[in-house]
Design a protein around this motif. Structure first.
Motif, short mmCIF file in Angstrom:
data_model
loop_
_atom_site.label_atom_id
_atom_site.label_comp_id
_atom_site.label_asym_id
_atom_site.label_seq_id
_atom_site.Cartn_x
_atom_site.Cartn_y
_atom_site.Cartn_z
N ALA A 42 -2.14 -31.36 14.00
CA ALA A 42 -2.67 -30.89 15.29
C ALA A 42 -3.98 -30.13 15.09
O ALA A 42 -4.91 -30.25 15.90
N VAL A 43 -4.08 -29.38 14.02
CA VAL A 43 -5.31 -28.63 13.71
C VAL A 43 -6.42 -29.60 13.33
O VAL A 43 -7.56 -29.45 13.77
N VAL A 44 -6.08 -30.60 12.54
CA VAL A 44 -7.08 -31.59 12.12
C VAL A 44 -7.62 -32.33 13.35
O VAL A 44 -8.83 -32.54 13.48
N TRP A 45 -6.73 -32.71 14.26
CA TRP A 45 -7.18 -33.39 15.47
C TRP A 45 -8.02 -32.47 16.37
O TRP A 45 -9.01 -32.91 16.96
N ALA A 46 -7.65 -31.21 16.47
CA ALA A 46 -8.45 -30.26 17.25
C ALA A 46 -9.86 -30.16 16.65
O ALA A 46 -10.86 -30.15 17.38
N ASN A 47 -9.93 -30.09 15.32
CA ASN A 47 -11.23 -30.04 14.66
C ASN A 47 -12.02 -31.32 14.88
O ASN A 47 -13.24 -31.28 15.08
N PHE A 48 -11.35 -32.45 14.83
CA PHE A 48 -12.01 -33.75 15.05
C PHE A 48 -12.61 -33.81 16.47
O PHE A 48 -13.78 -34.16 16.64
N ILE A 49 -11.81 -33.42 17.45
CA ILE A 49 -12.29 -33.42 18.84
C ILE A 49 -13.45 -32.43 18.99
O ILE A 49 -14.47 -32.74 19.62
N VAL A 78 -10.35 -26.22 23.05
CA VAL A 78 -9.67 -27.17 22.16
C VAL A 78 -9.23 -26.47 20.87
O VAL A 78 -8.10 -26.66 20.40
N LEU A 79 -10.10 -25.65 20.31
CA LEU A 79 -9.77 -24.95 19.07
C LEU A 79 -8.66 -23.92 19.26
O LEU A 79 -7.79 -23.76 18.40
N ILE A 80 -8.68 -23.23 20.39
CA ILE A 80 -7.61 -22.27 20.68
C ILE A 80 -6.28 -22.99 20.84
O ILE A 80 -5.25 -22.52 20.33
N ILE A 81 -6.29 -24.13 21.49
CA ILE A 81 -5.06 -24.93 21.60
C ILE A 81 -4.58 -25.35 20.21
O ILE A 81 -3.39 -25.29 19.90
N GLY A 82 -5.51 -25.77 19.36
CA GLY A 82 -5.17 -26.11 17.97
C GLY A 82 -4.61 -24.93 17.21
O GLY A 82 -3.66 -25.06 16.42
N TYR A 83 -5.17 -23.74 17.45
CA TYR A 83 -4.70 -22.52 16.79
C TYR A 83 -3.28 -22.18 17.24
O TYR A 83 -2.43 -21.81 16.43
N ILE A 84 -3.05 -22.32 18.54
CA ILE A 84 -1.70 -22.08 19.07
C ILE A 84 -0.72 -23.09 18.45
O ILE A 84 0.38 -22.71 18.03
N ALA A 85 -1.14 -24.34 18.37
CA ALA A 85 -0.28 -25.37 17.76
C ALA A 85 0.02 -25.03 16.30
O ALA A 85 1.13 -25.27 15.82
#
Length: 124
Positions: A42-49, A78-85
Motif C-alpha cells: 500500500a505504501v509502494v502504491w501510494a508512492n507510485f501514485i 495520497v501519502l497520508i492515506i498510505g501512511y495510515i495504511a
C-alpha cells in the motif's frame, strides 16, 4: 519566475526518482524488490501514485499552470492515506521495515514543503 523553474526541477527529480523506485518494486525490476525487504505494498502504491502527481505538478510549474498546488495537495492526501495504511498494516501484525515509518514522514513533510513553496512563489 526562476524560483518556479528551480522548484519544478526539484519536484520533477523527486517525482522521477520515486517513479523509478516504486515501479521497480511493483513490477519487480532490477532486483530492487528483493533489496527492499519487507515492503508494504500500500505504501509502494501510494508512492507510485504520488510520483505521477509530482511529475504533473512539475509540468504545471514549468508551464505556469495554477493547478500545481492542487496536484500537490492531492499528493499529500495520497501519502497520508498510505501512511495510515502502513500503521494499519503494522497494527495487524504485518511485516515492515522500520525505515518506512521515517521515510513516509519525510516524504509527507517534503511534499508539504513543495506545496508551501509553490504557494509562496505563485502568489498573485
Amino acid at each position: 519566475m526562476m524560483k518556479n523553474k528551480i522548484l519544478a526541477f526539484a519536484i520533477l527529480f523527486f517525482g522521477l526518482l520515486t517513479l523509478f523506485l516504486s515501479s521497480s518494486i511493483i513490477f519487480d525490476m532490477f532486483g530492487i524488490r528483493e533489496k527492499e525487504g519487507n515492503y508494504v505494498l500500500a505504501v509502494v502504491w501510494a508512492n507510485f501514485i504520488a510520483s505521477i502527481i509530482y511529475i504533473s505538478a512539475a509540468y504545471a510549474l514549468f508551464t505556469n499552470g495554477r493547478w500545481a498546488k492542487t496536484s500537490l495537495i492531492i499528493a499529500v492526501i495520497v501519502l497520508i492515506i498510505g501512511y495510515i495504511a502502513l500503521f494499519v498494516h503494522i497494527n495487524s501484525g504485518g511485516l515492515y521495515e522500520t525505515k518506512t515509518i521515517g521515510a513516509m514522514a519525510f516524504r509527507i513533510i517534503l511534499t508539504l514543503t513543495f506545496l508551501i513553496l509553490t504557494h509562496k512563489f505563485n502568489k498573485k
